[in-house]
Design a protein around this motif. Structure first.
Motif, PDB file in Angstrom:
ATOM      1  N   SER B  27      45.552  45.326  49.814  1.00  0.00           N
ATOM      2  CA  SER B  27      45.093  44.922  48.487  1.00  0.00           C
ATOM      3  C   SER B  27      43.585  44.860  48.397  1.00  0.00           C
ATOM      4  O   SER B  27      42.880  44.734  49.398  1.00  0.00           O
ATOM      5  CB  SER B  27      45.706  43.578  48.121  1.00  0.00           C
ATOM      6  N   VAL B  82      48.393  43.144  40.968  1.00  0.00           N
ATOM      7  CA  VAL B  82      49.293  42.115  41.499  1.00  0.00           C
ATOM      8  C   VAL B  82      48.838  40.701  41.164  1.00  0.00           C
ATOM      9  O   VAL B  82      49.605  39.762  41.270  1.00  0.00           O
ATOM     10  CB  VAL B  82      49.498  42.262  43.024  1.00  0.00           C
ATOM     11  N   THR B 107      43.440  41.568  41.224  1.00  0.00           N
ATOM     12  CA  THR B 107      43.735  42.032  42.569  1.00  0.00           C
ATOM     13  C   THR B 107      44.700  43.207  42.444  1.00  0.00           C
ATOM     14  O   THR B 107      45.668  43.137  41.672  1.00  0.00           O
ATOM     15  CB  THR B 107      44.398  40.919  43.407  1.00  0.00           C
ATOM     16  N   GLU B 109      47.124  46.259  44.402  1.00  0.00           N
ATOM     17  CA  GLU B 109      47.755  46.834  45.590  1.00  0.00           C
ATOM     18  C   GLU B 109      47.303  48.285  45.593  1.00  0.00           C
ATOM     19  O   GLU B 109      47.571  49.034  44.652  1.00  0.00           O
ATOM     20  CB  GLU B 109      49.267  46.750  45.437  1.00  0.00           C
TER      21      GLU B 109
END
Lengths: 442, 132, 496
Positions: B27, B82, B107, B109
């Motif tokens: 991430s 995410v 954030t 992925e």
């Protein structure tokens, strides 16, 4: 010598001398010959003020002065003298949009008051600074729903004002959104056609026929399908009818002409829009917010401008640039003059007089109240006689009613609207009945 | 002003990869740079996407507003959102005060770690700023 | 608590039971309405309860916090803040014009229809085009109609096309409008003389371009000398040309957009034709079109046949309606009266003096401020505050605020976007030389202050009733309506 131009020839000569130009024509030298106009504009010769007043007076007299029972979105309500006295102050009407708030607090504070009153009347969280008219406000609300949900259909009741539905179609056309029409039965909407691709369910309360819709049921159906619930409302009715915010509407729009604006042959009107808090950044148009200035004084500014065209450009919530500020001011003054008691009083008079009129006309042979649904200040009458005869007989009595509905609803040919405001006296209503009795007697 | 451990995009976003060298599915946290927040002035609102939204590198995923301007936010790499910094709803000023820390925005992925190599180092980003 | 200096609100005055309105008693039999309980309002709306004298004092006080054209010089570029004739206000209020319902049958409103019909003819003549729709309620609304018309034209030919071109100096409504009509916007750069870069235009013209939106003179106040070349190029590519009429005050009697090659033109009646701005509206934005676009116009139009005016709804290819009824009739009346008062010679004089006044002010200000384009302007011109910014960090915003201390409304600032620290000044023709000289003097003084007393300019305005606003706070914590004290959430101390 045009009286609005201060420059005299002497002034012009001095200015040209500073510029080093021999004549004003030099300042237009960059207009290519190919696009120059080489003749005078073909317009009628100028009129002095006296002649102008005489001419417009003559034109005004060619418009018949009739006792008005016409409905369909614009109404002959009473406007107290104080409205025009205040709206006629030139500090209000000769000002521009309040982009320099330090010297525009009059306009800004009045709009903040207007936003508050619209939010109060509709029972919703936030209102914008006004829009052009009820029709375009409704169309813009539908666009919000389409943009927000990404869905491809808008369900609109057939009992919504026909002109508003036409505007909706025009605004939605470039977005490839399908307008699904919800039919009506006995004057009220039947909502079968709401589904998962519906961005919004759009109804009018009271509707174009003057009838009350079952908005509670319509709200349930709309939200069950994940659609926004948008209602176009009569602002005067909101004194006595449950406001949209109290029955779960997401957006309420409407026409504010009934709030202190003259009918003026259909414009300028006053569109308003109010919505739930979560939609505030989706709202088009200007908004005024409270803040402090550097000296700690409470003041007002245009805010959330990032939504608007001059900043967001092609991603703006709309291209709308102006509002109807002076009309909003009139409505603010009007509502302040009425207060809650006055507005309820007006609404109650409208309802009582409309009920009396409907009962009176229903008793005239060949005329029937078309719908049994509850109504506010207008209702539909079915006539067994040709509309031209009815219209002509009313005119003889200096009355006018309508519009005749066949022009909008083929299934309602021979039906016409009757609207009754607080201005209609018992004598006028009785005269209306007498005129229709004469039609029946022929 | 431009931490070395971040990567930068030409649209003035940064991405900090979590947990060292990323494998597929690692991430990255995304925000805007010091330059961007200064150019905007007081940030008044941040429009962020929903969790689960799938983004392509370069795709616009939101906007950051100041009083008189708006800037779109562009995904520095491809991936799925995410997490979203909900603190910014009530405190948009965090973007100005702490653009690399509490002013973080989403954030992601990361779908393809190779895309990170196309981004700028701190030095290259500052060089870009100098060129104007 | 309301402090001295705070702007008062109507909700903070009055008392329960007061009203400024009287109603006659109900003269019909009272009847309980048949509304179901669940459709009735439970609690009355919380509107003000004031007497008439309180009402009048409140709004009089608010009006005193405003600056209008009747207060002083208002050189807002692109807005044409000219004087609003009072006779037009009075005439628009004649009962025979103000108190007509829009659904009164045509034969009974011949006077109103005649006004709309004749105004259409005047605007068509000034535009150099075939017919005009009066429906749009504002300039932006007119633009929307214009782009819808362009779309309808192309759709009928089988290909709506995808792009609308706008110059990089364009007003923000242009791209917003194009997007609302489903078009992508492509920007075309300006050339050294300030007009469109013709070569750049040629590169982007192809059959994906539906049209080009322009104003001429442009937002820099400069007449594009290549205009007929530009319109020809776009037509050759099969596109149409839209004219933003915001700057029409510069060219009346000198040139007509239809003759320049434009297919669709909107006018701002509240700019060029002296109807009041109203603090932000209502205006009107009628749209004139060439013969090829007439079939697509919104319905209804006003036609004249057999001695009678009537509303014509029979346009099978119409784009439909963009508003209810026919237009902002109350505004149309004022524009009609204005045009009748001036006639052809008067309108040409308007443009002549608008252009003279602008050039005069520009000539005297160019020694103090950077002038991006050194050529004769039309009715407005653009200066740059770059010099002041580089010297002492004084920005155009600061200088604009300082102008208020001198009793002037500031010019338009930070527009157009292609000039740094822009100031757009449009004096209009209704200003005297003395006023212009006072304005020039004030600008000169401020330019000096920017060097010698920059702090004074930076902290301006000083003498106005209000200082600069905390716009950040207004946007971060939006407070968009008054609430009774008990409802104010904690931390929202704006009302104190």
């Amino acid at each position: 010598m045009v009286k609005y131009i201060p420059n005299t020839e002497a002034d012009r000569q001095k200015m040209l001398a500073d510029l080093g130009a021999a004549s004003v024509a030099e300042l237009f030298a960059d207009i290519p010959a190919a696009v120059r106009l080489n003749r005078d504009l073909d317009l009628p010769p100028e009129l002095s003020e006296m002649e102008l007043a005489a001419h417009l007076g003559a034109l005004a007299e060619k418009n018949a002065a009739l006792t008005c029972f016409l409905g369909g979105g614009y109404y002959d309500h009473f406007i107290p003298a104080v409205v025009d006295a205040l709206v006629g102050r030139s500090e209000f009407y000769t000002a521009y949009t309040p982009y320099q708030p330090e010297i525009s607090q009059g306009t800004l504070a009045a709009i903040y008051e207007f936003q508050t009153m619209i939010a109060e009347l509709t029972g919703l969280d936030v209102a914008n600074a006004s829009m052009y008219d009820g029709a375009s406000a409704l169309a813009e609300a539908a666009v919000i729903a389409v943009r927000k949900t990404g869905r491809t259909k808008v369900a609109v009741a057939r009992s919504v004002h026909p002109e508003y539905r036409q505007v909706l179609a025009t605004y939605l056309a470039p977005r490839q959104v399908e307008l699904v029409e919800l039919p009506h039965e006995d004057g009220s909407t039947v909502a079968d056609l709401i589904g998962p691709q519906t961005a919004a369910v759009v109804v009018q309360q009271p509707n174009f026929f003057g009838c009350l819709e079952d908005v509670l049921q319509l709200e349930r159906l709309a939200h069950a399908a994940g659609a926004l619930f948008i209602v176009s409302v009569d602002p005067v009715s909101l004194a006595v009818l449950r406001p949209p915010g109290a029955y779960g509407a997401d957006i309420a729009t409407g026409e504010g002409q009934s709030l202190g604006l003259p009918m003026s042959f259909g414009g300028p009107g006053l569109g308003f829009m109010a919505a739930r808090e979560n939609l505030v950044r989706h709202l088009p148009g200007r908004m005024v917010g409270a803040t402090n200035d550097t000296r700690g004084q409470r003041a007002f500014v245009l805010t959330l401008q990032a939504r608007e065209q001059h900043i967001r450009r092609e991603k703006a919530t709309s291209n709308i640039c102006s509002n109807h500020a002076l009309c909003a001011l009139a409505a603010t003054v009007h509502l302040s003059a009425l207060g809650p008691a006055g507005l309820s009083g007006v609404a109650s008079l409208c309802a009582a007089k409309a009920a009396y009129t409907r009962d009176s006309l229903n008793a005239v042979p060949g005329f029937t109240a078309a719908f049994a649904a509850p109504f506010f200040k207008e209702f539909v009458v079915k006539s067994s006689y040709p509309w031209d005869k009815v219209k002509a007989r009313l005119l003889e009595h200096k009355l006018v009613a309508g519009p005749e509905l066949g022009r909008f609803y083929p299934e309602l040919t021979g039906h016409f609207l009757v609207a009754v405001t607080e201005k209609r006296t018992r004598a006028e209503i009785d005269r209306l009945k007498a005129a229709l009795e004469e039609v029946a007697a022929c | 002003m431009y931490p070395e451990n971040l990567r930068y995009s030409s649209e003035h976003e940064w991405i900090r990869v979590e947990g060292g060298a990323p494998a597929k599915g690692g991430s990255g946290i995304v925000g805007i740079t010091h330059f961007a927040q200064e150019a905007l002035g007081d940030v008044v609102y941040v429009d962020l996407p929903e969790e689960g939204r799938v983004l392509k590198a370069g795709e616009a995923f939101g906007a950051v507003e100041s009083v008189k301007s708006v800037s779109d936010l562009y995904a520095p790499v491809s991936g799925t959102v995410v997490a979203v910094n909900l603190e910014l709803t009530g405190h948009p000023e965090l973007v100005n005060q702490d653009p690399y820390g509490e002013g973080w925005m989403i954030t992601m992925e990361i779908a393809d770690p190779a895309e990170l190599d196309r981004l700028l180092t701190a030095g290259a980003y500052q060089g870009m700023l100098k060129e104007g | 608590m309301l402090k001295k200096g705070d702007v008062p609100l109507i909700f903070e005055m009055g008392a329960p039971g007061r009203q400024a309105f009287s109603l006659p008693a109900n003269d019909v039999p009272a009847k309980e309405p048949s509304w179901p309980a669940e459709l009735r309002r439970q609690a009355p709306p919380r509107l003000p309860e004031v007497s008439e004298v309180e009402l009048v004092r409140h709004f009089t006080a608010l009006s005193n916090l405003n600056f209008g054209v009747d207060t002083g010089f208002y050189p807002l570029g692109s807005c044409t803040m000219k004087y609003n004739p009072k006779v037009n206000e009075v005439l628009s209020r004649l009962p025979g014009l103000a108190q007509i319902h829009p659904y009164v049958p045509d034969e009974l409103v011949q006077g109103a229809l005649q006004i709309i019909y004749e105004l259409e003819q005047y605007l068509a003549e000034i535009a150099g085009l075939a017919r005009v729709t009066m429906q749009p309620a504002a300039g932006a609304h007119g633009e929307l109609v214009g782009v819808f018309l362009i779309r309808a034209y192309h759709e009928r030919r089988g290909n709506p096309r995808q792009k609308i071109l706008v110059p990089d100096s364009a007003h923000g409504t242009n791209p917003a409008t194009a997007a609302m009509a489903g078009y992508e916007v492509v920007s075309v750069p300006s050339a050294a003389r300030g007009g469109i870069d013709v070569q750049a235009l040629e590169k982007v013209l192809d059959d994906s371009v539906a049209g080009l939106m322009l104003t001429n003179p442009n937002t820099l106040g400069l007449f594009d000398e290549n205009i007929h070349v530009i319109t020809d190029l776009v037509h050759q590519a099969g596109g149409l040309l839209y004219y933003d009429g915001a700057n029409a005050n510069a060219i009346m009697g000198y040139s007509r957009p239809g003759d320049m090659g434009f297919d669709v033109v909107h006018f701002n009646l509240h700019k060029t034709f002296a109807t009041p701005h109203g603090g932000g509206g209502p205006g009107a934005g009628p749209v004139a079109v060439s013969a090829a676009l007439v079939p697509y116009l919104p319905v209804p139009l006003v036609d004249f046949a057999s001695g009678c005016y009537r509303l014509n709804y029979d346009l099978p290819y119409s784009i439909g309606r963009v508003r209810s009824f026919y237009g902002n009739f109350g505004v149309l009346v004022k524009a009609y009266a204005y045009i009748r008062s001036l006639g052809a010679a008067g309108l040409k004089q308007v443009s002549s003096d608008a252009v003279l006044n602008a050039n005069y002010v520009m000539h005297h200000l160019k020694q103090y401020f950077d002038l991006p384009f050194e050529r004769a302007c039309k009715h407005e011109f653009v200066l740059s505050g770059k010099r002041q910014k580089e010297k002492n960090g004084i920005r155009t915003l600061d200088m604009a605020k300082r102008l208020m201390d001198y009793g002037f409304h500031p010019p338009t600032v930070y527009f157009p976007l292609n000039v740094e620290e822009a100031m757009m000044i449009e004096p209009t023709e209704t200003e005297s030389k003395e006023t212009l000289d006072l304005f020039i003097g004030a600008c000169a003084a401020i330019a000096r202050e920017a060097i010698d007393e920059p702090e004074k300019v930076h902290a301006a305005p000083h003498t106005t009733a209000f200082g600069r606003m905390d716009e950040t706070r207004a946007a971060r914590q939006p407070d968009l309506r008054w609430r009774p004290k008990e409802e104010v959430p904690a931390g929202n101390a704006v009302r104190g």
